[in-house]
Motif scaffolding. Structure first.
Motif, short mmCIF file in Angstrom:
data_model
loop_
_atom_site.label_atom_id
_atom_site.label_comp_id
_atom_site.label_asym_id
_atom_site.label_seq_id
_atom_site.Cartn_x
_atom_site.Cartn_y
_atom_site.Cartn_z
N UNK A 163 0.83 -1.21 0.00
CA UNK A 163 0.00 0.00 0.00
C UNK A 163 0.86 1.25 0.00
N UNK A 164 1.92 1.26 0.82
CA UNK A 164 2.82 2.42 0.87
C UNK A 164 3.54 2.57 -0.47
N UNK A 165 3.97 1.46 -1.06
CA UNK A 165 4.64 1.50 -2.36
C UNK A 165 3.71 2.05 -3.43
N UNK A 166 2.45 1.61 -3.42
CA UNK A 166 1.45 2.08 -4.37
C UNK A 166 1.24 3.59 -4.25
N UNK A 167 1.06 4.06 -3.02
CA UNK A 167 0.82 5.49 -2.80
C UNK A 167 2.05 6.32 -3.14
N UNK A 168 3.23 5.86 -2.72
CA UNK A 168 4.46 6.59 -3.02
C UNK A 168 4.74 6.67 -4.51
N UNK A 169 4.51 5.55 -5.21
CA UNK A 169 4.72 5.54 -6.65
C UNK A 169 3.76 6.49 -7.35
N UNK A 170 2.52 6.55 -6.87
CA UNK A 170 1.55 7.48 -7.43
C UNK A 170 2.04 8.92 -7.35
N UNK A 171 2.53 9.28 -6.15
CA UNK A 171 3.00 10.65 -5.95
C UNK A 171 4.23 10.93 -6.82
N UNK A 172 5.20 10.03 -6.78
CA UNK A 172 6.43 10.23 -7.56
C UNK A 172 6.12 10.27 -9.06
N UNK A 173 5.22 9.38 -9.51
CA UNK A 173 4.86 9.36 -10.93
C UNK A 173 4.19 10.66 -11.34
N UNK A 174 3.32 11.15 -10.49
CA UNK A 174 2.60 12.39 -10.82
C UNK A 174 3.56 13.55 -11.02
N UNK A 175 4.53 13.70 -10.11
CA UNK A 175 5.39 14.88 -10.14
C UNK A 175 6.63 14.69 -11.02
N UNK A 176 7.05 13.45 -11.24
CA UNK A 176 8.28 13.25 -12.00
C UNK A 176 8.03 12.76 -13.43
N UNK A 177 6.84 12.27 -13.71
CA UNK A 177 6.54 11.76 -15.05
C UNK A 177 5.42 12.59 -15.71
N UNK A 178 4.28 12.69 -15.04
CA UNK A 178 3.13 13.38 -15.63
C UNK A 178 3.44 14.84 -15.93
N UNK A 179 4.19 15.49 -15.04
CA UNK A 179 4.47 16.91 -15.23
C UNK A 179 5.35 17.18 -16.45
N UNK A 180 5.95 16.14 -17.01
CA UNK A 180 6.78 16.33 -18.21
C UNK A 180 5.96 16.94 -19.34
N UNK A 181 4.67 16.59 -19.40
CA UNK A 181 3.82 17.09 -20.47
C UNK A 181 3.00 18.31 -20.07
N UNK A 182 3.05 18.71 -18.79
CA UNK A 182 2.24 19.83 -18.34
C UNK A 182 3.05 21.06 -17.97
N UNK A 183 4.34 20.89 -17.68
CA UNK A 183 5.20 22.03 -17.32
C UNK A 183 6.23 22.26 -18.41
N UNK A 184 6.76 23.49 -18.46
CA UNK A 184 7.84 23.72 -19.41
C UNK A 184 9.10 23.02 -18.91
N UNK A 185 10.06 22.88 -19.79
CA UNK A 185 11.23 22.06 -19.50
C UNK A 185 12.05 22.60 -18.34
N UNK A 186 12.11 23.91 -18.19
CA UNK A 186 12.90 24.48 -17.11
C UNK A 186 12.30 24.15 -15.75
N UNK A 187 10.98 24.30 -15.63
CA UNK A 187 10.32 23.97 -14.37
C UNK A 187 10.38 22.47 -14.09
N UNK A 188 10.23 21.67 -15.15
CA UNK A 188 10.32 20.22 -14.97
C UNK A 188 11.71 19.80 -14.48
N UNK A 189 12.75 20.40 -15.05
CA UNK A 189 14.11 20.09 -14.61
C UNK A 189 14.32 20.52 -13.16
N UNK A 190 13.68 21.63 -12.76
CA UNK A 190 13.78 22.06 -11.36
C UNK A 190 13.18 21.03 -10.42
N UNK A 191 12.05 20.43 -10.83
CA UNK A 191 11.44 19.39 -10.00
C UNK A 191 12.41 18.24 -9.80
#
Length: 734
Positions: free
Chosen positions: A375-403
């Motif tokens: 359960x912890x792995x599932x929740x943690x992966x969700x959070x990490x995926x959202x901010x480290x993968x999904x944002x690739x298509x929603x933020x500009x490259x500079x902000x994404x690299x900052x993340x």
């Protein structure tokens, strides 16, 4: 009607009860998982019951408090994954530090829980003060890339904690995997498999009860496997397959069990920077969760109120042995369609968590480590995926690299270093982005933007050529080193352009919200550059404070700077025009007849008209005509100055225009037979020639050529004004 009402109420109650059960099961699942995550340190795992009990208390206390006090009436609160992940990583360090100082066993767990209580109360106080002093909205200024970097790091820490909980191996040190046993490998693969199942169920099965049922089903299946393999509860605990709970009590009571000795206080102070990181993450999480709810439901909430009631709830949780709990986005949105005002979901969550809490260690000891770790792995992966993968298509490259950079720095060097990097990077990114935005609201030349003074044709002809040497800049926004330096570069290039001479600069600060010290120094450089190129600088609405600072930087008298500061661009243009006209002598007296000859292009007609005009001399301040009087005269200004002053705003006279020698006034009202729209007031000794309506009508009746010449003069004068106005409008539009 009564049957319909009962039926509707019954349906609403069933609907609320169904979603309430789902929310309660989810809340219990999260509480158990986050509690297990909190004590993932090998030194604390034997006392994990304390952490799970604290998570249950947090779920009950914050859930009820926020459900009753929040302005978001469908709020559901409990332990938050982000803050729990940060605290879990902190407790690993705290436990190790306390153990190195000679503390061990249950005393070490109680000392860690004491530090948890202090952190919780500090977090509560901070959230309350932010809301109480109405400064909570400042959190909204945190760049999404900075917040995303922190939360991505929190998600990675949850993944790390899940692996540590399942296998006892810290994944942050890759060399540990070299000694991985077959049992640990099986547990790790099982955790990953269960996490994938949880993800599939939560993503593709829309029933709100699906995920909690799947989690509890996995617990029963694991126990079924133990039974088939003949593994007892004690053996499963010994193999690390079930939670092994030791100690007599699993409830931490701060009032009686807190450990406030020198070692505990010294350890708390040692990790005070990490405590600040926890508080920052809690604040950011509240902001992002509430912003998510606002976007989903299309409404605005009072962030300051929400921070204040979170302060109440977190403080009460800390006093009772819990930790920071926050409003949950997913569970709140699940509860959004509830019909009743009664917080059914919060009450059902309290009953369910309270029941598990009452059973205590016996129930906790039956929980498989791999189910909670999954359960912890599932929740943690969700959070990490959202901010480290999904944002690739929603933020500009500079902000994404900052993340990615902030997340990586946080994981490698800790939250404090990550916080420092995030603040610095956020400021630099903001400065760089803001510097791109031009502070020049509009850029005009004197050819299009004239003063409110109507002058004689010979003066206007001279100024037509001189106006091109004037540059007008209307500035906007906040002036700091980045934006001001770009403006200085623009001014310097224009001053150095030999093909486009600039002799006068007008800088309008009317729309400027503020000027920092570095921008004032750049203003100093602009003044020096203008001096070097023999160019004057006039300012519009430069605040008194900034006038004094600029004067100090330039080593000039503040009075001199004040003399060059005007209330409006028109006033500055008038002063510049006067200085230009002083450079050349113009015929000032005895030439009105000559002006009429030039305008009529017929000396005899001009002489005839001039002969019937009535001259009159006015002293300074004398009213020539009043607003509202009949417009029965046309005025020809021979010398002096006349101000056109409107009284349309009660108690506030406003100068519309000023007329200088060899100009015509009052012709529009005369031709249209209207009343005067403003006062005409003499400034200085003024000589005016007047043509009355009576005289005009006599000329018209006699078919005197002067009438046609006069009407032609009026039409040419009005055309000139329209052309000038169109030129200004075109300049503004461009």
């Amino acid at each position: 009607m009564g049957v319909f009402s009962v039926s509707f109420i019954s349906k609403a109650a069933r609907s609320d009860f169904g979603s309430g059960i789902a929310i309660a099961l989810l809340s219990l699942t999260y509480a158990l998982s986050y509690g297990a995550l909190l004590f993932t340190s090998p030194l604390l795992i034997p006392y994990i019951g304390y952490a799970i009990s604290a998570a249950l208390i947090t779920t009950v206390v914050t859930g009820l408090a926020i459900a009753y006090l929040s302005g978001i009436k469908f709020s559901i609160a409990g332990p938050d994954s982000n803050s729990v992940a940060v605290m879990a990583s902190l407790f690993v360090l705290v436990a190790q530090s306390l153990n190195d100082s000679g503390l061990g066993g249950e005393t070490l767990a109680l000392a860690t829980l004491t530090i948890m209580m202090v952190i919780t109360l500090l977090t509560a106080l901070t959230m309350f003060l932010l809301g109480y002093f109405q400064i909570g909205n400042f959190i909204r200024f945190v760049p999404i890339s900075v917040a995303g970097g922190f939360l991505a790091a929190a998600g990675c820490l949850m993944v790390s904690g899940a692996i540590l909980l399942a296998t006892g191996i810290d994944p942050m040190n890759p060399s540990n995997f070299e000694a991985l046993t077959d049992l640990q490998m099986i547990k790790l693969l099982t955790v990953c498999g269960l996490a994938v199942i949880y993800w599939y169920v939560s993503t593709y099965i829309k029933n709100s009860l699906a995920l909690p049922i799947t989690i509890f089903a996995s617990i029963f299946i694991i126990h079924g496997i133990f039974a088939l393999q003949g593994i007892s509860i004690a053996e499963a605990q010994k193999l690390g397959l079930l939670l092994e709970v030791s100690g007599d009590t699993k409830l931490f009571i701060p009032a009686t069990q807190s450990v406030f000795d020198t070692l505990t206080l010294a350890t708390f102070i040692e990790f005070l920077p990490e405590t600040i990181a926890v508080i920052v993450v809690v604040g950011l999480a509240i902001l992002l969760i509430i912003a998510g709810i606002e976007l989903e439901r299309n409404f605005d909430s009072d962030l300051n109120h929400e921070l204040k009631i979170h302060g109440y709830a977190i403080g009460l949780s800390g006093i009772l042995g819990g930790f920071a709990g926050l409003v949950s986005l997913s569970r709140s949105l699940l509860n959004v369609e509830k019909k009743s005002r009664f917080p059914i979901a919060a009450v059902l969550t309290t009953i369910l968590c309270g029941g598990v809490f009452m059973v205590g260690a016996d129930a906790i000891a039956l929980l498989p480590q791999i189910s909670l770790a999954a359960m912890v792995l599932f929740l943690g992966t969700q959070i990490a995926f959202r901010w480290m993968i999904t944002t690739f298509n929603t933020l500009d490259r500079l902000e994404y690299m900052m993340i990615l950079v902030i997340a990586g720095t946080t994981l490698y060097a800790g939250f404090i270093f990550g916080l420092g990097l995030g603040v610095v990077a956020g400021c630099i990114l903001f400065a760089a982005r803001a510097s791109i935005i031009s502070i020049v609201r509009s850029q005009l030349s004197g050819e299009a933007y004239r003063s409110r003074v109507v002058r004689s044709p010979d003066e206007e002809a001279y100024l037509d050529g001189a106006h091109k040497t004037i540059r007008i800049y209307e500035l906007q926004g906040f002036l700091f080193f980045g934006t001001a330096h770009n403006f200085y570069t623009l001014i310097k290039e224009q001053l150095e352009d030999t093909d486009d001479e600039v002799r006068h600069l007008i800088l309008s600060f009317r729309h400027v919200s503020g000027i920092d010290a570095s921008a004032e120094q750049i203003l100093q450089k602009i003044f020096y550059a203008a001096d070097k190129h023999n160019c004057s600088v006039s300012t519009i609405e430069l605040p008194k404070r900034d006038q004094i600072r600029v004067a100090r930087l330039l080593h000039r008298s503040p009075a001199l700077i004040a003399d060059q500061n005007y209330a409006a661009i028109y006033d500055a243009m008038e002063a510049i025009e006067e200085s230009m006209l002083r450079e050349r002598a113009f015929d000032a007296v005895g030439s009105l007849q000559r002006w009429l000859e030039l305008r009529f292009d017929d000396n005899q007609t001009a002489a005839n008209l001039f002969s019937i005009l009535q001259p009159e001399e006015y002293v300074d301040g004398q009213v020539i005509c009043h607003q509202g009087e009949d417009a029965d005269e046309i005025y020809f200004l021979d010398r002096g100055r006349v101000d056109v002053v409107s009284h349309d705003m009660p108690g506030q006279a406003f100068r519309i225009y000023s007329y200088m020698r060899h100009t015509m006034l009052g012709e529009m009202g005369f031709v249209r037979r209207e009343t005067r729209s403003a006062d005409l007031i003499a400034r200085g000794t003024t000589v005016i020639y007047t043509l009355s309506r009576e005289t005009y009508e006599k000329l018209e009746k006699a078919r005197d050529p002067s009438v046609d010449a006069l009407l032609h003069l009026i039409s040419v004068t009005l055309s000139d004004r329209i052309i000038s106005a169109n030129r200004t409008i075109g300049e503004l539009q461009s």
